[in-house]
Structures are given as C-alpha cells and as structure tokens.
Design a protein around this motif. Structure first.
Motif, PDB file in Angstrom:
ATOM      1  N   GLU A 265       0.834  -1.210   0.000  1.00  0.00           N
ATOM      2  CA  GLU A 265       0.000   0.000   0.000  1.00  0.00           C
ATOM      3  C   GLU A 265       0.861   1.250   0.000  1.00  0.00           C
ATOM      4  O   GLU A 265       1.734   1.431   0.853  1.00  0.00           O
ATOM      5  CB  GLU A 265      -0.925   0.016   1.210  1.00  0.00           C
ATOM      6  CG  GLU A 265      -1.829   1.236   1.240  1.00  0.00           C
ATOM      7  CD  GLU A 265      -2.846   1.218   2.365  1.00  0.00           C
ATOM      8  OE1 GLU A 265      -3.374   2.287   2.695  1.00  0.00           O
ATOM      9  OE2 GLU A 265      -3.108   0.126   2.911  1.00  0.00           O
ATOM     10  N   ASP A 266       0.605   2.126  -0.978  1.00  0.00           N
ATOM     11  CA  ASP A 266       1.369   3.368  -1.082  1.00  0.00           C
ATOM     12  C   ASP A 266       0.589   4.339  -1.959  1.00  0.00           C
ATOM     13  O   ASP A 266       0.009   3.932  -2.983  1.00  0.00           O
ATOM     14  CB  ASP A 266       2.745   3.100  -1.691  1.00  0.00           C
ATOM     15  CG  ASP A 266       3.592   4.362  -1.749  1.00  0.00           C
ATOM     16  OD1 ASP A 266       3.713   5.043  -0.719  1.00  0.00           O
ATOM     17  OD2 ASP A 266       4.122   4.668  -2.829  1.00  0.00           O
ATOM     18  N   THR A 267       0.555   5.598  -1.581  1.00  0.00           N
ATOM     19  CA  THR A 267      -0.111   6.613  -2.392  1.00  0.00           C
ATOM     20  C   THR A 267       0.711   7.890  -2.362  1.00  0.00           C
ATOM     21  O   THR A 267       1.186   8.311  -1.309  1.00  0.00           O
ATOM     22  CB  THR A 267      -1.536   6.923  -1.880  1.00  0.00           C
ATOM     23  OG1 THR A 267      -1.450   7.606  -0.627  1.00  0.00           O
ATOM     24  CG2 THR A 267      -2.360   5.670  -1.717  1.00  0.00           C
ATOM     25  N   GLU A 268       0.861   8.494  -3.534  1.00  0.00           N
ATOM     26  CA  GLU A 268       1.656   9.716  -3.624  1.00  0.00           C
ATOM     27  C   GLU A 268       1.245  10.506  -4.854  1.00  0.00           C
ATOM     28  O   GLU A 268       0.892   9.943  -5.893  1.00  0.00           O
ATOM     29  CB  GLU A 268       3.142   9.383  -3.719  1.00  0.00           C
ATOM     30  CG  GLU A 268       4.045  10.605  -3.864  1.00  0.00           C
ATOM     31  CD  GLU A 268       5.516  10.249  -3.983  1.00  0.00           C
ATOM     32  OE1 GLU A 268       6.340  11.173  -4.093  1.00  0.00           O
ATOM     33  OE2 GLU A 268       5.842   9.038  -3.972  1.00  0.00           O
ATOM     34  N   LEU A 269       1.292  11.822  -4.727  1.00  0.00           N
ATOM     35  CA  LEU A 269       1.132  12.711  -5.868  1.00  0.00           C
ATOM     36  C   LEU A 269       2.114  13.859  -5.699  1.00  0.00           C
ATOM     37  O   LEU A 269       2.097  14.555  -4.687  1.00  0.00           O
ATOM     38  CB  LEU A 269      -0.297  13.248  -5.970  1.00  0.00           C
ATOM     39  CG  LEU A 269      -0.620  14.004  -7.264  1.00  0.00           C
ATOM     40  CD1 LEU A 269      -0.610  13.053  -8.449  1.00  0.00           C
ATOM     41  CD2 LEU A 269      -1.976  14.691  -7.163  1.00  0.00           C
ATOM     42  N   LYS A 270       2.994  14.035  -6.689  1.00  0.00           N
ATOM     43  CA  LYS A 270       4.037  15.055  -6.617  1.00  0.00           C
ATOM     44  C   LYS A 270       3.946  15.950  -7.852  1.00  0.00           C
ATOM     45  O   LYS A 270       3.984  15.467  -8.982  1.00  0.00           O
ATOM     46  CB  LYS A 270       5.415  14.412  -6.538  1.00  0.00           C
ATOM     47  CG  LYS A 270       6.569  15.388  -6.429  1.00  0.00           C
ATOM     48  CD  LYS A 270       7.905  14.654  -6.414  1.00  0.00           C
ATOM     49  CE  LYS A 270       8.045  13.806  -5.157  1.00  0.00           C
ATOM     50  NZ  LYS A 270       9.379  13.152  -5.087  1.00  0.00           N
ATOM     51  N   ILE A 271       3.823  17.258  -7.621  1.00  0.00           N
ATOM     52  CA  ILE A 271       3.743  18.228  -8.706  1.00  0.00           C
ATOM     53  C   ILE A 271       4.976  19.117  -8.636  1.00  0.00           C
ATOM     54  O   ILE A 271       5.213  19.801  -7.627  1.00  0.00           O
ATOM     55  CB  ILE A 271       2.471  19.091  -8.600  1.00  0.00           C
ATOM     56  CG1 ILE A 271       1.216  18.209  -8.498  1.00  0.00           C
ATOM     57  CG2 ILE A 271       2.349  20.021  -9.800  1.00  0.00           C
ATOM     58  CD1 ILE A 271       0.750  17.980  -7.086  1.00  0.00           C
ATOM     59  N   THR A 272       5.760  19.121  -9.692  1.00  0.00           N
ATOM     60  CA  THR A 272       7.001  19.887  -9.734  1.00  0.00           C
ATOM     61  C   THR A 272       6.861  21.015 -10.754  1.00  0.00           C
ATOM     62  O   THR A 272       6.374  20.798 -11.871  1.00  0.00           O
ATOM     63  CB  THR A 272       8.182  18.988 -10.125  1.00  0.00           C
ATOM     64  OG1 THR A 272       8.292  17.921  -9.181  1.00  0.00           O
ATOM     65  CG2 THR A 272       9.485  19.789 -10.144  1.00  0.00           C
ATOM     66  N   GLY A 273       7.297  22.199 -10.353  1.00  0.00           N
ATOM     67  CA  GLY A 273       7.252  23.348 -11.239  1.00  0.00           C
ATOM     68  C   GLY A 273       8.627  23.951 -11.447  1.00  0.00           C
ATOM     69  O   GLY A 273       9.637  23.431 -10.970  1.00  0.00           O
ATOM     70  N   THR A 274       8.656  25.065 -12.144  1.00  0.00           N
ATOM     71  CA  THR A 274       9.933  25.735 -12.422  1.00  0.00           C
ATOM     72  C   THR A 274      10.546  26.349 -11.181  1.00  0.00           C
ATOM     73  O   THR A 274      11.757  26.609 -11.153  1.00  0.00           O
ATOM     74  CB  THR A 274       9.731  26.832 -13.487  1.00  0.00           C
ATOM     75  OG1 THR A 274       8.693  27.730 -13.040  1.00  0.00           O
ATOM     76  CG2 THR A 274       9.350  26.243 -14.832  1.00  0.00           C
ATOM     77  N   GLU A 275       9.750  26.557 -10.113  1.00  0.00           N
ATOM     78  CA  GLU A 275      10.271  27.234  -8.924  1.00  0.00           C
ATOM     79  C   GLU A 275      10.034  26.477  -7.625  1.00  0.00           C
ATOM     80  O   GLU A 275      10.584  26.849  -6.583  1.00  0.00           O
ATOM     81  CB  GLU A 275       9.650  28.639  -8.825  1.00  0.00           C
ATOM     82  CG  GLU A 275       9.979  29.546  -9.992  1.00  0.00           C
ATOM     83  CD  GLU A 275       9.326  30.916  -9.852  1.00  0.00           C
ATOM     84  OE1 GLU A 275       9.209  31.394  -8.716  1.00  0.00           O
ATOM     85  OE2 GLU A 275       8.921  31.480 -10.879  1.00  0.00           O
ATOM     86  N   GLY A 276       9.194  25.459  -7.646  1.00  0.00           N
ATOM     87  CA  GLY A 276       8.903  24.761  -6.400  1.00  0.00           C
ATOM     88  C   GLY A 276       8.233  23.431  -6.641  1.00  0.00           C
ATOM     89  O   GLY A 276       8.045  22.991  -7.786  1.00  0.00           O
TER      90      GLY A 276
END
Length: 360
Positions: A265-276
């Motif tokens: 079991e594992d859940t993740e959401l990662k949003i990467t941008g130009t500054e953060g």
C-alpha cells in the motif's frame, strides 16, 4: 505562512448553513465503504442525514437500518418501484461500477439528485447514458471525487494558482494496495470485468492520481501511452494488475501515473514546477499530508483529524451545499465522463502499444 496553516481546513466553498435545511439521503449498495465510512460521514455532517438504506434484500436493508438508527430499509426492487420515495431527496450510489446506471436512472425518474461513486460506470457508453439520463430528467448529478474537498488538495490547488511552484512541469502519481489481502476472494467484483469495467487497477486506483491532477492543474491530458500486465492468476480476467502511463497534459506538462491492486500500500502525488514542488504523501487512502518546497524553504502540513470519514463528510456537505443553495456542481457528470474517456484511452493504448490522442 502561519496564518495560512491556521486556516488550512476552512470550507471556502460553503454558501449555506444548518438554517438552510438538510438533504435526506438514500444509500444504495451497503458494502463496508457505505456502512463504515459514508453513513457515519453523513451523520456527522452539517447538511445531511441518512433516512433510507437500499440493499439486495429487504431483510439485509432492514437489519442494517435498525443497527444504524435509519428509519427505512429497502430492497433494490422496492427502490426501483419507488417505495418510500417521499423519505429522501438524493441518492448515494456505492454499488459495483456496472450497476450505477440503473440506480441513477431510477433516481432520475423519481426526481432525486444523484451522487455517484467513481468511476461513473463500467464503460464510456454507459457513463454517457447515465449523464444524458440525469440531464433529460433535470436532476443534479455529481461524481464522488472526495479529493476535491480534501483540505490538502484544495490548498495545493490554491498554491498552484498563485504561482507557488512557478509553471507546472511534471507530475508523478502512484496508488497501490494489496487487494487480495484486504479482500481474500479471487471472485470479488473488482476482478470481474463485467462488473468493474475496463480493468481493476486503473479503474479503482489510478483514477485518483489522474483526476486529482486534472483538478489541481485545471488542465486536461492531450495524449497518453500506457503499459499494463497481469501475472497473478487471480487477475487473469483483467489486463491491469500493474499499470503505468505517460501523459502529456495541456501546456506540455508531463505526468507519470502508476497503479497496482497487487502491491504494498502506497499513495503519492508530486507536482514539480519551475520554482517549487508540492508533494501529497500519503495521498489517497483516507489521509493526506502535504510537503511544500521552494528554494531553500520546506514546510510540512499535516491534519491529524482528517481521515476517510472526514473526507467523505466534506464531500457530502459540499454536495448538499450545492443542492440547498442551487449552485453549480463540480465535479459534475461531464467531468466524470472525461475520466471514463481517459481510462478507455489508457486501455486502448496498452492494447495497441502506441500513443493515443485525447480530446476532452
């Protein structure tokens, strides 16, 4: 930042209050999620109450109604016949996917609002019919994406809108669980394509990463390439024991999405941008923590009192607020239909071994 964290769980969407009345629900499909999560969520809500339970037999419905202090139990046949229709204003449909249409159609014929679990149906064609049925009857339809009212997700969307991460560049989403340990039955409905739809891992788990990304970015995918495999004998009837997909969203934002019903079991959401960067981990299984990074600054935000029941409470109160205030619903049936088209495209891509273009 301190002031922002202190107001983290405020309901920025709420337009009504308890003086506006309540929405009375009939809950359809009395599995563990409905009884152990949805029902107590409504009972702890500000704007809802459960007045009817609907199940496969009147005996089961009556027993669970008595155990949970609900005034009336109905069999599926009694529901379709319109029994006790004066006792509820809206239905919550928590049955296997392939049954959603028939219960939504009856609810629409009875002029009842519909809150339908995701995914909206088993196929794009049946989901389209569900949307059109509710539109013809002029009854409100909402798809039950509880992440939309999860405070961490709402705050993440605000931060992205405000430019905290700069221009979004890439997304990574993962959702997995050991289904056969949770429900040790190889004949369960999630492994039956006649009931689940196109498959199991994407329909039931991958949809969280995909839909939450659509909500956060306020952009749609334009193409996808997907790979799926089923190796365990219990997954013989479905193609996606393990699934991975590479999306291109509008503005050339890249997304990798992975899902499995036969994994840790594992859940993740990662949003990467130009500054953060914004990371939700854990993300989708009834708890959601948020980590924020920009330059040399990192902040972790947790909400210990928010679990699956609290997420569902927010979802039900949002739906009731829309009904009582006669406000526009989002996510509506057309939004849910978008996910169905995406899931269909994922399976088509895996079958063809090629990129599939999307036009939502």
């Amino acid at each position: 930042m301190r002031e922002w964290i202190d107001t983290y769980d405020e309901r920025t969407w709420q337009t009504t209050n308890e003086e506006s009345g309540t929405v009375r629900y009939a809950l359809i499909g009395l599995g563990w999620w409905t009884i152990d999560v949805a029902l107590p969520a409504i009972e702890s809500s500000d704007l809802g109450e459960v007045t009817v339970l609907v199940s496969s037999s009147s005996e089961k419905a009556d027993r669970l109604a008595a155990e949970n202090d609900v005034s009336r139990g109905l069999s599926y046949d009694e529901f379709h016949d319109g029994d006790a229709a004066d006792r509820y204003d809206a239905v919550y449909i928590g049955t296997p996917n392939a049954y959603h249409l028939e219960y939504a159609a009856t609810a629409a014929s009875l002029d009842k609002a519909v809150l339908c679990e995701k995914p909206m149906e088993a196929t794009v064609e049946r989901a389209t019919e569900l949307v059109e049925t509710c539109e013809r009857a002029d009854v409100p339809l909402m798809v039950a994406y509880r992440m939309h009212t999860e405070p961490a997700v709402q705050r993440a969307r605000e931060l992205i809108e405000d430019g905290f991460i700069g221009e979004p560049v890439s997304v990574y989403g993962h959702n997995s669980q050991p289904l056969l340990e949770m429900i040790p039955d190889p004949d369960q409905w999630r492994l039956d394509p006649d009931l689940s739809g196109y498959g199991t891992s994407v329909m039931d788990l991958g949809i969280y990463s995909i839909n939450t990304t659509r909500y956060l970015l306020q952009r749609e995918p334009v193409s996808v390439r997907s790979n799926m495999i089923s190796a365990h004998e219990a997954f013989d009837a479905v193609p996606d024991e393990r699934a991975s997909s590479l999306f291109v969203f509008e503005d050339d934002i890249q997304m990798i999405s992975t899902a499995s019903q036969h994994a840790h079991e594992d859940t993740e959401l990662k949003i990467t941008g130009t500054e953060g960067q914004i990371t939700l981990q854990p993300a989708f299984h009834g708890e959601c923590s948020m980590d924020l990074s920009r330059g040399d600054v990192s902040v972790s935000v947790e909400h210990e009192t928010f679990d699956a029941e609290a997420e569902m409470r927010e979802e039900f109160d949002y739906f009731a607020d829309r009904l009582l205030g006669e406000r526009e619903i989002y996510p509506d049936g057309h939004h849910g239909l978008g996910d169905m088209r995406i899931i269909e495209a994922l399976h088509e891509s895996a079958d063809r071994g090629d990129v599939v273009t999307l036009d939502l």
